[in-house]
Design a protein around this motif. Structure first.
Motif, mmCIF file in Angstrom:
data_model
loop_
_atom_site.group_PDB
_atom_site.id
_atom_site.type_symbol
_atom_site.label_atom_id
_atom_site.label_comp_id
_atom_site.label_asym_id
_atom_site.label_seq_id
_atom_site.Cartn_x
_atom_site.Cartn_y
_atom_site.Cartn_z
ATOM 1 N N MET A 31 0.851 -1.182 0.000
ATOM 2 C CA MET A 31 0.000 0.000 0.000
ATOM 3 C C MET A 31 0.892 1.239 0.000
ATOM 4 O O MET A 31 1.814 1.339 0.800
ATOM 5 C CB MET A 31 -0.913 -0.012 1.223
ATOM 6 N N GLU A 32 0.604 2.157 -0.908
ATOM 7 C CA GLU A 32 1.367 3.398 -0.975
ATOM 8 C C GLU A 32 0.479 4.568 -0.572
ATOM 9 O O GLU A 32 -0.646 4.704 -1.058
ATOM 10 C CB GLU A 32 1.916 3.611 -2.384
ATOM 11 N N LEU A 33 0.996 5.417 0.310
ATOM 12 C CA LEU A 33 0.268 6.566 0.829
ATOM 13 C C LEU A 33 0.993 7.841 0.424
ATOM 14 O O LEU A 33 2.208 7.957 0.608
ATOM 15 C CB LEU A 33 0.194 6.513 2.359
ATOM 16 N N THR A 34 0.248 8.798 -0.107
ATOM 17 C CA THR A 34 0.816 10.101 -0.424
ATOM 18 C C THR A 34 -0.100 11.178 0.135
ATOM 19 O O THR A 34 -1.292 11.222 -0.188
ATOM 20 C CB THR A 34 0.982 10.303 -1.943
ATOM 21 N N TRP A 35 0.459 12.034 0.980
ATOM 22 C CA TRP A 35 -0.283 13.159 1.553
ATOM 23 C C TRP A 35 -0.077 14.376 0.664
ATOM 24 O O TRP A 35 1.063 14.724 0.336
ATOM 25 C CB TRP A 35 0.238 13.426 2.965
ATOM 26 N N HIS A 36 -1.168 15.003 0.272
ATOM 27 C CA HIS A 36 -1.095 16.204 -0.555
ATOM 28 C C HIS A 36 -1.439 17.457 0.238
ATOM 29 O O HIS A 36 -1.930 18.439 -0.311
ATOM 30 C CB HIS A 36 -2.030 16.077 -1.759
ATOM 31 N N GLY A 37 -1.175 17.423 1.537
ATOM 32 C CA GLY A 37 -1.480 18.565 2.393
ATOM 33 C C GLY A 37 -2.888 18.508 2.934
ATOM 34 O O GLY A 37 -3.770 17.836 2.398
ATOM 35 N N HIS A 38 -3.113 19.226 4.029
ATOM 36 C CA HIS A 38 -4.394 19.296 4.725
ATOM 37 C C HIS A 38 -4.913 17.887 5.002
ATOM 38 O O HIS A 38 -4.279 17.143 5.768
ATOM 39 C CB HIS A 38 -5.396 20.135 3.937
ATOM 40 N N SER A 39 -6.013 17.455 4.392
ATOM 41 C CA SER A 39 -6.547 16.108 4.615
ATOM 42 C C SER A 39 -6.641 15.312 3.317
ATOM 43 O O SER A 39 -7.398 14.345 3.241
ATOM 44 C CB SER A 39 -7.932 16.203 5.267
ATOM 45 N N THR A 40 -5.892 15.723 2.319
ATOM 46 C CA THR A 40 -5.948 15.086 1.002
ATOM 47 C C THR A 40 -4.900 13.979 0.904
ATOM 48 O O THR A 40 -3.704 14.237 1.078
ATOM 49 C CB THR A 40 -5.726 16.127 -0.106
ATOM 50 N N TRP A 41 -5.371 12.761 0.614
ATOM 51 C CA TRP A 41 -4.491 11.596 0.527
ATOM 52 C C TRP A 41 -4.747 10.834 -0.767
ATOM 53 O O TRP A 41 -5.896 10.683 -1.188
ATOM 54 C CB TRP A 41 -4.737 10.641 1.701
ATOM 55 N N GLY A 83 -2.633 -2.272 -4.490
ATOM 56 C CA GLY A 83 -2.504 -3.071 -5.707
ATOM 57 C C GLY A 83 -2.551 -2.169 -6.930
ATOM 58 O O GLY A 83 -1.765 -1.236 -7.067
ATOM 59 N N GLU A 84 -3.525 -2.423 -7.806
ATOM 60 C CA GLU A 84 -3.686 -1.624 -9.017
ATOM 61 C C GLU A 84 -4.762 -0.551 -8.867
ATOM 62 O O GLU A 84 -5.130 0.109 -9.848
ATOM 63 C CB GLU A 84 -4.052 -2.541 -10.197
ATOM 64 N N THR A 85 -5.261 -0.355 -7.648
ATOM 65 C CA THR A 85 -6.393 0.547 -7.418
ATOM 66 C C THR A 85 -5.929 1.840 -6.752
ATOM 67 O O THR A 85 -5.237 1.803 -5.730
ATOM 68 C CB THR A 85 -7.452 -0.139 -6.538
ATOM 69 N N ALA A 86 -6.340 2.983 -7.321
ATOM 70 C CA ALA A 86 -5.995 4.291 -6.785
ATOM 71 C C ALA A 86 -7.225 4.939 -6.155
ATOM 72 O O ALA A 86 -8.295 4.985 -6.778
ATOM 73 C CB ALA A 86 -5.431 5.190 -7.880
ATOM 74 N N GLU A 127 -3.569 11.977 -12.268
ATOM 75 C CA GLU A 127 -4.468 11.178 -13.080
ATOM 76 C C GLU A 127 -5.748 10.932 -12.300
ATOM 77 O O GLU A 127 -5.743 10.857 -11.071
ATOM 78 C CB GLU A 127 -3.823 9.841 -13.438
ATOM 79 N N THR A 128 -6.871 10.820 -13.016
ATOM 80 C CA THR A 128 -8.128 10.531 -12.331
ATOM 81 C C THR A 128 -8.019 9.187 -11.616
ATOM 82 O O THR A 128 -7.670 8.179 -12.234
ATOM 83 C CB THR A 128 -9.297 10.491 -13.319
ATOM 84 N N PRO A 129 -8.284 9.146 -10.317
ATOM 85 C CA PRO A 129 -8.190 7.889 -9.578
ATOM 86 C C PRO A 129 -9.375 6.991 -9.916
ATOM 87 O O PRO A 129 -10.338 7.406 -10.565
ATOM 88 C CB PRO A 129 -8.235 8.342 -8.119
ATOM 89 N N ASP A 130 -9.301 5.764 -9.454
ATOM 90 C CA ASP A 130 -10.432 4.858 -9.637
ATOM 91 C C ASP A 130 -11.599 5.255 -8.735
ATOM 92 O O ASP A 130 -12.766 5.128 -9.124
ATOM 93 C CB ASP A 130 -9.999 3.420 -9.332
ATOM 94 N N CYS A 136 -13.592 -2.015 -3.395
ATOM 95 C CA CYS A 136 -13.229 -0.995 -4.367
ATOM 96 C C CYS A 136 -11.978 -1.474 -5.097
ATOM 97 O O CYS A 136 -10.849 -1.204 -4.668
ATOM 98 C CB CYS A 136 -12.960 0.336 -3.681
ATOM 99 N N GLY A 137 -12.168 -2.219 -6.174
ATOM 100 C CA GLY A 137 -11.026 -2.769 -6.887
ATOM 101 C C GLY A 137 -10.247 -3.710 -5.995
ATOM 102 O O GLY A 137 -10.791 -4.677 -5.456
ATOM 103 N N ASP A 138 -8.970 -3.418 -5.783
ATOM 104 C CA ASP A 138 -8.120 -4.251 -4.940
ATOM 105 C C ASP A 138 -8.211 -3.876 -3.464
ATOM 106 O O ASP A 138 -7.514 -4.470 -2.635
ATOM 107 C CB ASP A 138 -6.655 -4.127 -5.390
ATOM 108 N N ALA A 139 -9.041 -2.909 -3.134
ATOM 109 C CA ALA A 139 -9.152 -2.429 -1.753
ATOM 110 C C ALA A 139 -10.526 -2.731 -1.171
ATOM 111 O O ALA A 139 -11.512 -2.884 -1.899
ATOM 112 C CB ALA A 139 -8.893 -0.924 -1.703
#
Length: 242
Positions: A1-11, A16-19, A39-42, A98-101
């Motif tokens: 699982m990969e986590l990226t914080w984009h500031g404030h509460s945006t993650w 797997g293959e699901t964003a 890119e537009t996430p799933d 939700c996909g792989d999640a």
């Protein structure tokens, strides 16, 4: 699982293959990105309807929406979303694939006016538990699970339900105070959840929620928790393993 914080509460969470993109709001001082840079996430997951959590949801309207039915209805009308989990969204206590999640919607103790209109409700505010395996009462040490508490105060459900039964490996909790928990209560939440990794969110965006994340780390240590506190740099991925 990969986590990226984009500031404030945006993650941005990849399983797997699901964003999955949580609470898209890029008008914050931590990120250098614009919505068009992603890119537009799933899936787009919305914890509640305040402007600092859904302001840029419409930029990703081609994704499948995960939110309460009330908020789904609003986003369909205002932002043009055409697809939601289950056709109409989900509600507290539910788990959806939700996909792989697997995404479980939890309580959050907060208010939920839509955008800045306090006379329009988005239903109950929420948090999300995201896992790469379906939650069951049989503990699975191979699974990886991330809890986003959303905007919330400290609540005993973290200690009584989310920690022992949903078993997150990591949690992000608001530390800004004023509108949510501050560092002290957020640290208690981390201790109750019994996570290995803790991430602060919802701070330093505007003056009432300015905080030093080291104060949060100090409070976590003060509880006796062994959780590693990560005050992430925005837009830098973090690899979460069970």
């Amino acid at each position: 699982m990969e986590l990226t914080w984009h500031g404030h509460s945006t993650w941005h969470v990849t399983v797997g293959e699901t964003a999955l993109l949580i609470d898209p709001f890029f008008d914050n001082p931590q990120t250098d990105l614009e919505p068009a840079d992603l890119e537009t996430p799933d899936y787009v997951l919305l914890t509640h309807g305040h402007a600092d959590h859904i302001a840029h949801a419409g930029e990703f309207a081609d994704a499948t929406l995960v939110a309460t039915p009330e908020l789904v209805s609003y986003c369909e009308d205002e932002f043009g979303f055409e697809d939601a989990v289950g056709g109409m969204g989900m509600n507290l206590g539910g788990t959806v694939e939700c996909g792989d999640a697997y995404v479980t919607m939890t309580r959050a103790d907060h208010t939920n006016g839509i955008m800045t209109e306090n006379d329009a409700s988005g239903g109950m505010p929420a948090g999300f538990v995201i896992s790469d395996t379906k939650p069951t009462q049989v503990s699975d040490e191979e699974s990886t699970t991330f809890y986003n508490a959303g905007d919330t105060s400290l609540m005993t459900e973290m200690r009584e339900v989310i920690g022992p039964y949903l078993e997150p490996d990591a949690a992000t909790v608001p530390i800004g105070d004023h509108f949510t928990m501050g560092p002290m209560q957020a640290a208690i939440a981390v201790d109750w959840l019994d996570v290995d990794h803790a991430f602060p969110q919802h701070y330093d965006t505007f003056p009432p929620i300015e905080q030093d994340p080291e104060d949060f780390a100090s409070e976590v240590r003060g509880t006796g928790s062994d959780a590693a506190v990560h005050a992430l740099e925005a837009d830098e991925p973090f690899e979460l393993e069970s």
